[in-house]
Scaffold this motif. Structure first.
Motif, PDB file in Angstrom:
ATOM      1  N   ALA A 135     -14.636  12.789  36.763  1.00 31.43           N
ATOM      2  CA  ALA A 135     -15.323  11.956  37.757  1.00 31.43           C
ATOM      3  C   ALA A 135     -15.648  10.560  37.199  1.00 31.43           C
ATOM      4  O   ALA A 135     -15.330   9.549  37.837  1.00 31.43           O
ATOM      5  CB  ALA A 135     -16.579  12.643  38.267  1.00 31.43           C
ATOM      6  N   PRO A 136     -16.269  10.451  36.012  1.00 32.52           N
ATOM      7  CA  PRO A 136     -16.539   9.105  35.483  1.00 32.52           C
ATOM      8  C   PRO A 136     -15.239   8.339  35.184  1.00 32.52           C
ATOM      9  O   PRO A 136     -15.185   7.119  35.363  1.00 32.52           O
ATOM     10  CB  PRO A 136     -17.323   9.346  34.200  1.00 32.52           C
ATOM     11  N   LEU A 137     -14.223   9.043  34.746  1.00 32.82           N
ATOM     12  CA  LEU A 137     -12.951   8.378  34.455  1.00 32.82           C
ATOM     13  C   LEU A 137     -12.313   7.834  35.731  1.00 32.82           C
ATOM     14  O   LEU A 137     -11.777   6.717  35.746  1.00 32.82           O
ATOM     15  CB  LEU A 137     -11.991   9.334  33.747  1.00 32.82           C
ATOM     16  N   LYS A 138     -12.351   8.624  36.811  1.00 36.22           N
ATOM     17  CA  LYS A 138     -11.799   8.152  38.082  1.00 36.22           C
ATOM     18  C   LYS A 138     -12.573   6.940  38.589  1.00 36.22           C
ATOM     19  O   LYS A 138     -11.984   5.981  39.093  1.00 36.22           O
ATOM     20  CB  LYS A 138     -11.838   9.275  39.120  1.00 36.22           C
ATOM     21  N   GLU A 139     -13.899   6.984  38.453  1.00 38.20           N
ATOM     22  CA  GLU A 139     -14.707   5.858  38.896  1.00 38.20           C
ATOM     23  C   GLU A 139     -14.400   4.602  38.079  1.00 38.20           C
ATOM     24  O   GLU A 139     -14.256   3.505  38.624  1.00 38.20           O
ATOM     25  CB  GLU A 139     -16.195   6.209  38.773  1.00 38.20           C
ATOM     26  N   ALA A 140     -14.281   4.762  36.773  1.00 39.40           N
ATOM     27  CA  ALA A 140     -13.954   3.616  35.910  1.00 39.40           C
ATOM     28  C   ALA A 140     -12.573   3.057  36.255  1.00 39.40           C
ATOM     29  O   ALA A 140     -12.375   1.838  36.290  1.00 39.40           O
ATOM     30  CB  ALA A 140     -14.006   4.027  34.445  1.00 39.40           C
ATOM     31  N   ALA A 141     -11.623   3.948  36.519  1.00 46.29           N
ATOM     32  CA  ALA A 141     -10.273   3.500  36.884  1.00 46.29           C
ATOM     33  C   ALA A 141     -10.292   2.752  38.209  1.00 46.29           C
ATOM     34  O   ALA A 141      -9.625   1.728  38.373  1.00 46.29           O
ATOM     35  CB  ALA A 141      -9.330   4.690  36.955  1.00 46.29           C
ATOM     36  N   SER A 142     -11.074   3.237  39.155  1.00 48.18           N
ATOM     37  CA  SER A 142     -11.182   2.572  40.460  1.00 48.18           C
ATOM     38  C   SER A 142     -11.797   1.186  40.313  1.00 48.18           C
ATOM     39  O   SER A 142     -11.326   0.217  40.907  1.00 48.18           O
ATOM     40  CB  SER A 142     -12.001   3.434  41.412  1.00 48.18           C
ATOM     41  N   ASN A 143     -12.861   1.103  39.496  1.00 53.32           N
ATOM     42  CA  ASN A 143     -13.491  -0.199  39.257  1.00 53.32           C
ATOM     43  C   ASN A 143     -12.522  -1.164  38.581  1.00 53.32           C
ATOM     44  O   ASN A 143     -12.454  -2.338  38.938  1.00 53.32           O
ATOM     45  CB  ASN A 143     -14.751  -0.043  38.406  1.00 53.32           C
ATOM     46  N   ALA A 144     -11.812  -0.680  37.599  1.00 57.02           N
ATOM     47  CA  ALA A 144     -10.839  -1.527  36.901  1.00 57.02           C
ATOM     48  C   ALA A 144      -9.757  -2.001  37.862  1.00 57.02           C
ATOM     49  O   ALA A 144      -9.345  -3.160  37.830  1.00 57.02           O
ATOM     50  CB  ALA A 144     -10.215  -0.765  35.735  1.00 57.02           C
ATOM     51  N   LYS A 145      -9.317  -1.110  38.733  1.00 58.79           N
ATOM     52  CA  LYS A 145      -8.289  -1.472  39.726  1.00 58.79           C
ATOM     53  C   LYS A 145      -8.802  -2.575  40.638  1.00 58.79           C
ATOM     54  O   LYS A 145      -8.108  -3.555  40.906  1.00 58.79           O
ATOM     55  CB  LYS A 145      -7.895  -0.251  40.539  1.00 58.79           C
ATOM     56  N   ASP A 146     -10.038  -2.424  41.128  1.00 55.57           N
ATOM     57  CA  ASP A 146     -10.615  -3.432  42.018  1.00 55.57           C
ATOM     58  C   ASP A 146     -10.732  -4.779  41.312  1.00 55.57           C
ATOM     59  O   ASP A 146     -10.408  -5.821  41.883  1.00 55.57           O
ATOM     60  CB  ASP A 146     -11.984  -2.985  42.528  1.00 55.57           C
ATOM     61  N   ASN A 147     -11.209  -4.746  40.070  1.00 55.48           N
ATOM     62  CA  ASN A 147     -11.353  -5.994  39.308  1.00 55.48           C
ATOM     63  C   ASN A 147     -10.001  -6.649  39.054  1.00 55.48           C
ATOM     64  O   ASN A 147      -9.857  -7.865  39.187  1.00 55.48           O
ATOM     65  CB  ASN A 147     -12.052  -5.731  37.974  1.00 55.48           C
ATOM     66  N   LEU A 148      -9.020  -5.859  38.674  1.00 55.27           N
ATOM     67  CA  LEU A 148      -7.700  -6.410  38.372  1.00 55.27           C
ATOM     68  C   LEU A 148      -6.994  -6.881  39.635  1.00 55.27           C
ATOM     69  O   LEU A 148      -6.260  -7.872  39.605  1.00 55.27           O
ATOM     70  CB  LEU A 148      -6.844  -5.379  37.640  1.00 55.27           C
ATOM     71  N   GLN A 149      -7.183  -6.199  40.735  1.00 59.66           N
ATOM     72  CA  GLN A 149      -6.526  -6.595  41.972  1.00 59.66           C
ATOM     73  C   GLN A 149      -7.017  -7.973  42.409  1.00 59.66           C
ATOM     74  O   GLN A 149      -6.224  -8.824  42.802  1.00 59.66           O
ATOM     75  CB  GLN A 149      -6.789  -5.557  43.066  1.00 59.66           C
ATOM     76  N   GLY A 150      -8.306  -8.197  42.318  1.00 59.27           N
ATOM     77  CA  GLY A 150      -8.852  -9.512  42.670  1.00 59.27           C
ATOM     78  C   GLY A 150      -8.311 -10.595  41.756  1.00 59.27           C
ATOM     79  O   GLY A 150      -7.935 -11.681  42.208  1.00 59.27           O
ATOM     80  N   ALA A 151      -8.265 -10.313  40.463  1.00 55.77           N
ATOM     81  CA  ALA A 151      -7.747 -11.298  39.510  1.00 55.77           C
ATOM     82  C   ALA A 151      -6.270 -11.570  39.757  1.00 55.77           C
ATOM     83  O   ALA A 151      -5.821 -12.721  39.673  1.00 55.77           O
ATOM     84  CB  ALA A 151      -7.954 -10.794  38.084  1.00 55.77           C
ATOM     85  N   ALA A 152      -5.513 -10.541  40.086  1.00 58.71           N
ATOM     86  CA  ALA A 152      -4.084 -10.721  40.355  1.00 58.71           C
ATOM     87  C   ALA A 152      -3.888 -11.567  41.610  1.00 58.71           C
ATOM     88  O   ALA A 152      -3.032 -12.458  41.637  1.00 58.71           O
ATOM     89  CB  ALA A 152      -3.393  -9.373  40.506  1.00 58.71           C
ATOM     90  N   GLU A 153      -4.670 -11.304  42.646  1.00 56.97           N
ATOM     91  CA  GLU A 153      -4.561 -12.100  43.868  1.00 56.97           C
ATOM     92  C   GLU A 153      -4.927 -13.556  43.600  1.00 56.97           C
ATOM     93  O   GLU A 153      -4.278 -14.475  44.103  1.00 56.97           O
ATOM     94  CB  GLU A 153      -5.441 -11.511  44.961  1.00 56.97           C
ATOM     95  N   ASP A 154      -5.969 -13.772  42.782  1.00 59.40           N
ATOM     96  CA  ASP A 154      -6.349 -15.137  42.416  1.00 59.40           C
ATOM     97  C   ASP A 154      -5.229 -15.829  41.657  1.00 59.40           C
ATOM     98  O   ASP A 154      -4.950 -17.009  41.885  1.00 59.40           O
ATOM     99  CB  ASP A 154      -7.623 -15.132  41.558  1.00 59.40           C
ATOM    100  N   ALA A 155      -4.590 -15.105  40.744  1.00 58.75           N
ATOM    101  CA  ALA A 155      -3.491 -15.689  39.969  1.00 58.75           C
ATOM    102  C   ALA A 155      -2.320 -16.055  40.871  1.00 58.75           C
ATOM    103  O   ALA A 155      -1.718 -17.119  40.722  1.00 58.75           O
ATOM    104  CB  ALA A 155      -3.038 -14.713  38.879  1.00 58.75           C
ATOM    105  N   VAL A 156      -2.003 -15.187  41.820  1.00 63.28           N
ATOM    106  CA  VAL A 156      -0.903 -15.474  42.757  1.00 63.28           C
ATOM    107  C   VAL A 156      -1.252 -16.708  43.591  1.00 63.28           C
ATOM    108  O   VAL A 156      -0.406 -17.598  43.773  1.00 63.28           O
ATOM    109  CB  VAL A 156      -0.630 -14.251  43.659  1.00 63.28           C
TER     110      VAL A 156
END
Length: 198
Positions: A135-156
């Motif tokens: 459960a904590p690992l899935k939550e951390a992965a979800s948070n990381a995904k959200d953070n990286l997705q925003g950064a990737a969209e900003d980079a694009v």
């Protein structure tokens, strides 16, 4: 009066810089230079080329790491002699190699009844606690995904904005250069027209 101060010498004849042929060649050379510059700039800021260069760089890095990890076929065939040379006088390296060989041998030999029972017991214990661990690992992965997705969209968006700005700049500079060349051509034409014939 000519806008050029120097005469141009070609072969045996000296051409005046107000000679229409010299001016045409100069205009053609300027156009060719501008065309090369615009093409080079377009090649450099093109989003597809930027992505292609980054992909090539990533592939090169992966290939380099793969080569370091996997080695070449020559490395694989000479591994025993190299291992012997490297471990002479280094007991830690010899111990790690022996451990690796033992682990490899144990993975090739089928497990005994006792080992299978022990593995089953460990598996059951792990499955009991898997929910509390995952459960904590899935939550951390979800948070990381959200953070990286925003950064990737900003980079694009940043790359897209930079490319759009660069394209507009190139277009403006090309238009300005075209106007300058056309103005110079008109000026040269007027000057040639106003010069009395010899």
């Amino acid at each position: 009066m000519s806008t050029y101060s120097n005469d141009i010498t070609t072969g045996d004849t000296a051409l005046r810089s107000d000679d229409p042929e010299v001016i045409r060649r100069d205009i053609e050379a300027t156009r060719a230079d501008l065309s090369r510059d615009v093409d080079a700039l377009h090649e450099k800021v093109s989003p597809a080329r930027v992505v292609e260069r980054r992909v090539d760089r990533a592939k090169g890095a992966v290939g380099s790491v793969k080569e370091k990890v996997m080695g070449s076929t020559d490395t694989a065939t000479s591994a025993p002699s190299v291992a012997r040379q490297k471990t002479q006088g280094n007991p830690l390296a010899a111990g790690l190699i022996a451990f690796g060989v033992g682990w490899l041998a144990s993975s090739l030999i089928p497990a005994s009844q006792k080992e299978q029972q022990a593995a089953s017991a460990v598996k059951d214990k792990a499955s009991e606690h898997s929910d509390t661990l995952t459960a904590p690992l899935k939550e951390a992965a979800s948070n990381a995904k959200d953070n990286l997705q925003g950064a990737a969209e900003d980079a694009v968006q940043s790359v897209k904005s930079t490319a759009t700005d660069a394209a507009a700049t190139v277009k403006d500079e090309a238009s300005s250069a075209k106007d300058d060349v056309a103005g110079q051509a008109r000026s040269s034409k007027d000057e040639i027209s106003s010069t009395p014939s010899s």
